[in-house]
Design an enzyme around this catalytic site. Sequence first.
Site, PDB file in Angstrom:
ATOM      1  N   SER A   1       0.789  -1.244   0.000  1.00  0.00           N
ATOM      2  CA  SER A   1       0.000   0.000   0.000  1.00  0.00           C
ATOM      3  C   SER A   1       0.814   1.283   0.000  1.00  0.00           C
ATOM      4  O   SER A   1       0.236   2.371  -0.086  1.00  0.00           O
ATOM      5  CB  SER A   1      -0.956   0.003   1.197  1.00  0.00           C
TER       6      SER A   1
ATOM      7  N   LYS B   1      -0.041   3.613  -2.787  1.00  0.00           N
ATOM      8  CA  LYS B   1      -1.132   4.594  -2.756  1.00  0.00           C
ATOM      9  C   LYS B   1      -0.617   6.027  -2.745  1.00  0.00           C
ATOM     10  O   LYS B   1      -1.347   6.957  -3.099  1.00  0.00           O
ATOM     11  CB  LYS B   1      -2.044   4.344  -1.554  1.00  0.00           C
TER      12      LYS B   1
ATOM     13  N   SER C   1      -6.053   3.069   4.469  1.00  0.00           N
ATOM     14  CA  SER C   1      -5.479   2.314   3.358  1.00  0.00           C
ATOM     15  C   SER C   1      -6.542   1.551   2.576  1.00  0.00           C
ATOM     16  O   SER C   1      -6.324   0.409   2.163  1.00  0.00           O
ATOM     17  CB  SER C   1      -4.406   1.342   3.862  1.00  0.00           C
TER      18      SER C   1
END
Length: 404
Positions: free
Chosen positions: A54, A57, A118
């Site tokens: 993640s 992101k 997230s």
Amino acid sequence: MLLVFAPASPSFAKSKKDTRMSDYTKVKSAYVMDAKSGQTLYENHADRQLPIASLSKMMTLYLTTQAIKHHQLNWNDKVPVDNQLIKMSKSYALGSFKIKHSNQYTVKELYQAALIASSNSAAIALGKAVTGGNNTKFISMMNHQAKAWGIDANFVSSSGLDNTDLKHYGYQLSGTSDKAQNMVSAKAISIVAQHLIKAYPQINQWSNKATYKLDGQTLVNANSMLKPGYYYRASNHLTGLKTGYTETAGLCLTITYWRNGRELIATIIGSQSTFSAMNGLITHLDKTVRSKPVTEASKTYDIQGRKVTVNPAEKQTRVWYRIGQDPNKINVTSKLMTTKLPVKKGQPLTTTNFNHTGLPSVTNQNGTAAETVAKPVAKQGNATGTNWFSRLFAGIGKAFSQIF
């Protein structure tokens, strides 16, 4: 699970100190940089491309931020979310923020959900919003931006999920293998973070939240280094930024924190004790690295016969150096990157090096043109000939006037 970090329970620890700080070298990769100058303070296999989960992101959030800055999106725009993403958001393994209805959430709300909790669905929905609904085009944008920055990155997902998960929701990128995942180096994702916080300095108003209320739900930040997390230390002066986890990536973490009036970015990839390792890395740097103020002045260069003034990135900067180096020998040098005109005001023209620091000398600071300087005006090819003929006939005319 992509979202949940599982910090060690204090009850199983040998001591309070052991659980809050562990060996920072026992990681797959690590990197620490000055957020403004780009100076490297620490690196451990920092250029090795690895799965980053993640942390991906941050690129999605950067491109979303740019779309907002360029008025392609508005914070209050409603974002359509398809049924597959709604389904993903309700998955025990992949969901952290349940999306109840399509078109219910704004860009701002999905941004918060992707950053703090997230949320994979929120990140994918944001990417599609940037490109008018085209997930493939957005991932292409991610890779194009990475290439423009010259960083080591290959993205197949806007959320950081592997294709092993994405294929069940119709989001496997065409032409990629069933096990493909984002492969990015610790240095590269730190540079993404650098661009993100520069583009949106206010991001820490959300990235430093351990929890956040949104649409009747509580977004939970997996970063246990934030207050009141178990690995929180007030002395860190930490302000965010992003966590990540998959089985193949392991625990991944990028943080922003402050030292000597400077914001630093630190990334650890692939550790089983990321939070305590990060505390150990911060402590290591506190013991081994110092900084000193340096004043930089504008410089003038000759480019194609024209004087071009270049302003430094920072008139007052701080240069980091390893303890044991003589700070009086530290100097800053600039190298001209172009020999051609024209140049535009604000255009990067020089690269900056910090020398005799005991650390890597290269930074990503750039001196910029103080003003626009046009190309030199080219001389006309027949100008000399024309003047020669003019002088010739003028001389002949003068001779005849004297004769007659």
